[in-house]
Design an enzyme around this catalytic site. Sequence first.
Site, PDB file in Angstrom:
ATOM      1  N   GLU A  52      -5.320  -3.237   6.095  1.00 22.47           N
ATOM      2  CA  GLU A  52      -4.083  -2.453   6.047  1.00 22.47           C
ATOM      3  C   GLU A  52      -4.142  -1.303   7.049  1.00 22.47           C
ATOM      4  O   GLU A  52      -3.165  -0.991   7.736  1.00 22.47           O
ATOM      5  CB  GLU A  52      -3.855  -1.936   4.626  1.00 22.47           C
ATOM      6  CG  GLU A  52      -2.569  -1.139   4.453  1.00 22.47           C
ATOM      7  CD  GLU A  52      -2.797   0.362   4.606  1.00 22.47           C
ATOM      8  OE1 GLU A  52      -1.925   1.040   5.166  1.00 22.47           O
ATOM      9  OE2 GLU A  52      -3.858   0.828   4.165  1.00 22.47           O
ATOM     10  N   ASP A  56      -1.487  -1.122  10.153  1.00 25.53           N
ATOM     11  CA  ASP A  56      -0.621   0.040  10.339  1.00 25.53           C
ATOM     12  C   ASP A  56      -0.590   0.448  11.816  1.00 25.53           C
ATOM     13  O   ASP A  56       0.475   0.717  12.386  1.00 25.53           O
ATOM     14  CB  ASP A  56      -1.139   1.190   9.470  1.00 25.53           C
ATOM     15  CG  ASP A  56      -0.350   2.471   9.672  1.00 25.53           C
ATOM     16  OD1 ASP A  56       0.849   2.492   9.360  1.00 25.53           O
ATOM     17  OD2 ASP A  56      -0.938   3.455  10.157  1.00 25.53           O
ATOM     18  N   ASP A 123       2.059  -1.944   2.280  1.00 25.22           N
ATOM     19  CA  ASP A 123       0.633  -1.995   2.616  1.00 25.22           C
ATOM     20  C   ASP A 123       0.145  -3.435   2.777  1.00 25.22           C
ATOM     21  O   ASP A 123      -0.649  -3.733   3.685  1.00 25.22           O
ATOM     22  CB  ASP A 123      -0.189  -1.294   1.534  1.00 25.22           C
ATOM     23  CG  ASP A 123      -0.045   0.220   1.577  1.00 25.22           C
ATOM     24  OD1 ASP A 123       0.495   0.735   2.569  1.00 25.22           O
ATOM     25  OD2 ASP A 123      -0.458   0.877   0.605  1.00 25.22           O
ATOM     26  N   GLU A 126       1.283  -4.839   6.093  1.00 27.01           N
ATOM     27  CA  GLU A 126       0.440  -4.321   7.169  1.00 27.01           C
ATOM     28  C   GLU A 126      -0.895  -5.063   7.223  1.00 27.01           C
ATOM     29  O   GLU A 126      -1.387  -5.407   8.308  1.00 27.01           O
ATOM     30  CB  GLU A 126       0.216  -2.823   6.973  1.00 27.01           C
ATOM     31  CG  GLU A 126       1.475  -1.997   7.200  1.00 27.01           C
ATOM     32  CD  GLU A 126       1.315  -0.544   6.806  1.00 27.01           C
ATOM     33  OE1 GLU A 126       2.148   0.274   7.240  1.00 27.01           O
ATOM     34  OE2 GLU A 126       0.361  -0.217   6.060  1.00 27.01           O
TER      35      GLU A 126
END
Length: 240
Positions: A52, A56, A123, A126
């Site tokens: 994650e 991101d 999340d 990502e």
Amino acid sequence: MDSEIFEQKVKKLLIDLGIDLKGININTFCEALTHTTFSNEHKNVQNFEYLEFLGDAIIEFVVTAEIYKRFPNYNEGMATQHRISIVNNHTLSTISRKLKIIDNIRTGNKAFINGQNEKVDSDFFEAFIAALYVEKGLDFATKFLLKNLEEYFHKVDFKKIADPKTAIQELLQSTGIVNIKYKCDKKSNLSLDKDKIELFECKLFVDDVNYGTGIGKTKKEAEKNAALDALHKQTNIQEN
């Protein structure tokens, strides 16, 4: 959940999303779809958090690069606002649910005691993008991401820009335009409510061409709305 059953579930998700399984390590995607509550109960299992973190950064980079390519006359503030309107929990969680990524995660017994929220869904999206990057490369992950974000590149909300008059001035000046003027008039025949409040109508002109029109209770508000109108029109012109 039995690991073999979960692997088959993840493979089906990838196939449904048009992702070729050849040459990939399915464990990367299993990790991307494993909640911390599951890894807490199974000590030898990795969860999604590290992926994650990577995802991101990948999403922010890809979206930033695409905005830079599509809107060459933006200034930094406008580009930042546009990116924020795309890369946020609401957008990413919406895509996560649409693609059924969030429907295929594995969790522990006490997951989501207080309910599942957009942050969790975002999340996992990502983490999934990071898994695509690790297993299929940046080009593949970029194409997959942009395909699913395409509609959001047209939804920027410039109303959240603190100073739209400065933003449109910088944008127009970057194209060589320097002669920008606002012309405002009171419009007594306009009203916002039953009390017939007198309003201002302002137009933003470049030479004799009207670039944007705005209405407001004050001259300042009307000029701001004219600048916003011009921003919307100019960004649409640039992208088209």
